[in-house]
Design an enzyme around this catalytic site. Structure first.
Site, mmCIF file in Angstrom:
data_model
loop_
_atom_site.group_PDB
_atom_site.id
_atom_site.type_symbol
_atom_site.label_atom_id
_atom_site.label_comp_id
_atom_site.label_asym_id
_atom_site.label_seq_id
_atom_site.Cartn_x
_atom_site.Cartn_y
_atom_site.Cartn_z
ATOM 1 C CG ASP A 1 16.172 74.065 43.615
ATOM 2 O OD1 ASP A 1 16.208 73.178 42.746
ATOM 3 O OD2 ASP A 1 17.144 74.355 44.337
ATOM 4 C CG ASP B 1 19.982 76.733 46.285
ATOM 5 O OD1 ASP B 1 21.086 76.333 46.679
ATOM 6 O OD2 ASP B 1 19.250 76.057 45.527
ATOM 7 C CG ASP C 1 17.121 77.168 41.387
ATOM 8 O OD1 ASP C 1 16.582 76.283 40.702
ATOM 9 O OD2 ASP C 1 17.739 76.931 42.436
#
Length: 632
Positions: A336, A522, A526
């Site tokens: 990410d 995080d 996600d």
């Protein structure tokens, strides 16, 4: 035909008020009772107490810790399968039958504790998925015929109009009909900055409204909102994820059947050849003990547990031995952007001021105007002024316009901090992936501030190390815009960039390659990708509750450099596991052949069995040293 407005929205289950603690689970209470009984029995035995007393305590340990795996093993047996749990119960009973009750009770404690920890991990994951529903408010203000009424969000139907006031969470996925505001939708898209919303724009349930008021037309049922789909994706990924087991567990069925059949043969054949019952039973019990997989299981666990302990000392929480083993199998890494490769907090990274303006003076005026604002961009500007130890003057006549900016009088000068209307004015900053903020003083453009999410200092090195470990190119998966994603990817050396992704898109990207993919993230958005991945890694400080519970690994200190180190540690642990299996297998083979061909004394068999356990245990402890972490 039934339309969307005709359907009755199923009620959303209320999230639990508190998470279940360890001892709220019956498995944990039974395991604790077994441990207490074992320790009391051991104390009585070691202090020379009555044999009847410590036998009674050990038998209590058998009963409290062994009834659940025994029942599970019997149920499996009804389904014509045999697992190691039942074999261990039989071995424990056999040990008691020949006087080795202490060894049997210890075996019971180990299995009961393992089952309790597995149940606890499952319960925490279920609680975290349900707690995600906290993001969506329980009520919303619906407007009908000009009258406002507060209703449960579960009762909202497609086409209803709701009012969202400043600071409230949006109650449903929908379209803005009226009003303007900045909406923080990081939980859904991962964008680090609030997004300006105007009539015609899409908004998501659970996202946080800024300073403006919005009228929103509901576009989806509560059960079909993005938040609800995230919950479903996490649950689905958890259910469909291929079952993972420790290396030895992959052969437990055949091994268990083989040991049982061999034990019965070792008992029955001598009887048929005229041996006495006691001698045949002693030989069979000795065989079961030396052939039992205890040493093999312990050969597997110490290296993995040592690696877990070492990683924990360095701020990496690996949730189980299975996860530690799985880390070493990773073939591909997906990361990410916001909060993972970057710090997740917007900062002023550049100040463009025309001739005649000092950058500090421009920043001080902008900070004075923004000082009363709660917008994340305002906080970034004020923080930059504090970092430079600038004096922030008191502002008067402060006014904020949602989606546009602020204006105020600072030191007698009219200052506006707004989004640039002329894109050419801030073209350089925007091309670099920065958010441009125009500062106007007394009606004249005085400069532009570039605001961006700062890259973590160890991000580029971590990406390089992960590329070397896996032998494949990492991929960047983000909900942020393409320009910002490309800028970060270029800085860390990632060529494969997927931007503007919703949670379901990230899951698809993880699954498409067919490789064993490790996902680093995080945010709530996600969590489905982490659940679907071969191994999910969450950033501890910035990670949401759901992400931290869904992930297999948590980087407590948010140090990306720790990720390749723990992957390397896992690979070395797997090599030690294989070494230990060879050692344990050799001992078992020698002892079994000795018992079958000759006469293996029970004490010597137990000593050899325990000796192999000690050897493989000490070999596994090699990964506890500091050198094991620093090796990479």
């Amino acid at each position: 035909m039934t339309t969307a407005t005709d359907r009755t929205t199923p009620p959303i289950p209320a999230p639990p008020k508190t998470r279940r603690g360890l001892f709220a689970l019956p498995e944990a209470r039974w395991a604790a009772a077994a441990l207490v009984a074992f320790l009391l029995g051991l104390a009585v035995q070691l202090t020379g107490g009555p044999a009847g007393l410590y036998w009674a305590l050990y038998l209590a340990c058998y009963a409290t810790g062994g009834w659940e795996p025994c029942l599970a093993g019997l149920q499996a047996l009804r389904e014509k399968t045999l697992d190691v749990d039942l074999l261990m119960i039989v071995a424990a009973i056999g040990a008691a039958a020949i006087g080795q009750i202490t060894d049997g009770a210890l075996l019971i404690v180990i299995f009961a504790t393992s089952g309790a920890l597995e149940a606890y991990a499952t319960a925490r994951t279920e609680d975290s998925v349900r707690s995600l529903l906290d993001l969506a408010p329980e009520t919303a203000v619906r407007v009908r015929d000009g009258v406002e009424e507060t209703v449960d969000t579960a009762k909202l139907q497609v086409g209803n109009v709701i009012v969202v006031r400043p600071g409230e969470r949006i109650g449903a996925d929908g379209e803005v009909l009226d009003g303007a505001s900045d909406v923080d939708q990081a939980t859904i898209t991962g964008e680090p900055l609030p997004v300006a919303k105007q009539p015609g724009d899409e908004v998501f349930a659970g996202t946080l409204n800024g300073t403006g008021a919005l009228r929103v037309r509901v576009a989806k049922d509560a059960s079909e909102s993005v938040i609800a789909r995230i919950v479903a994706l996490v649950a689905e990924a958890g259910e469909t994820k291929a079952p993972t087991q420790l290396f030895i567990e992959k052969v437990e069925q055949r091994y268990s059947i083989g040991v049982v059949v061999a034990t019965l043969a070792v008992f029955a054949i001598p009887l048929l050849l005229g041996d006495d019952l006691q001698s045949a039973l002693l030989r069979a019990m000795t065989f079961m003990i030396v052939a039992s997989p205890c040493a093999v299981v312990l050969a597997t666990m110490p290296p993995l547990l040592s690696a877990i302990a070492n990683a924990g000392r360095h701020g990496v929480l690996v949730k189980s031995a299975v996860v530690m083993e799985r880390l070493g199998e990773v073939e591909r890494v997906a990361l990410d952007k916001t909060g993972t490769l970057t710090e997740g907090t917007p900062r002023v990274v550049r100040i463009d001021a025309p001739e005649g303006w000092a950058t500090d003076e421009l920043l001080a005026l902008a900070a004075g105007a923004e000082h009363l604002s709660e917008h994340p961009l305002a906080r970034a500007i004020v923080a930059a002024a504090h970092e430079r130890e600038l004096t922030i003057a008191h502002a008067v006549d402060f006014h904020a316009t949602p989606g546009h900016g602020v204006s105020a009088t600072v030191d007698g000068r009219a200052v506006e901090v707004t989004s640039p209307r002329d894109s050419d004015f801030a073209a350089g900053l925007e091309a670099a992936g920065h958010t441009a903020v125009l500062v106007t003083v007394d009606g004249v453009p005085a400069g532009v501030l570039g605001i961006a999410d700062r890259l973590r200092p160890d991000a580029a090195e971590a990406v390089r190390a992960l590329r070397e470990l896996t032998g494949s190119e990492p991929v960047l998966l983000t909900g942020d815009n393409k320009r910002a994603a490309a800028q970060v990817a270029a800085e860390v050396g990632i060529d494969d960039v997927r931007a503007a992704l919703l949670p379901a898109d990230k899951v698809a990207a993880v699954r498409e390659s067919g490789q064993r993919t490790m996902v680093l993230g995080d945010g709530v958005n996600d969590a489905p990708a982490l659940a679907a991945a071969h191994c999910g890694v969450a950033m501890g400080r910035t990670g949401s509750d759901l992400t931290l519970q869904t992930a297999d690994v948590v980087i407590v200190r948010d140090e990306l450099a720790a990720v390749p180190k723990v992957v390397d540690l896992s690979r070395r642990a797997r090599r030690l596991v294989k070494q230990n299996l060879v050692i344990a297998g050799t001992f078992i083979t020698v002892l079994v052949v000795w018992d079958l061909v000759g006469h293996l004394p029970l004490p010597l068999g137990v000593a050899g069995h325990e000796g192999s356990t000690i050897i493989v245990g000490l070999n596994g402890l090699r990964l506890l040293g500091e050198h094991a972490w620093r090796r990479r």
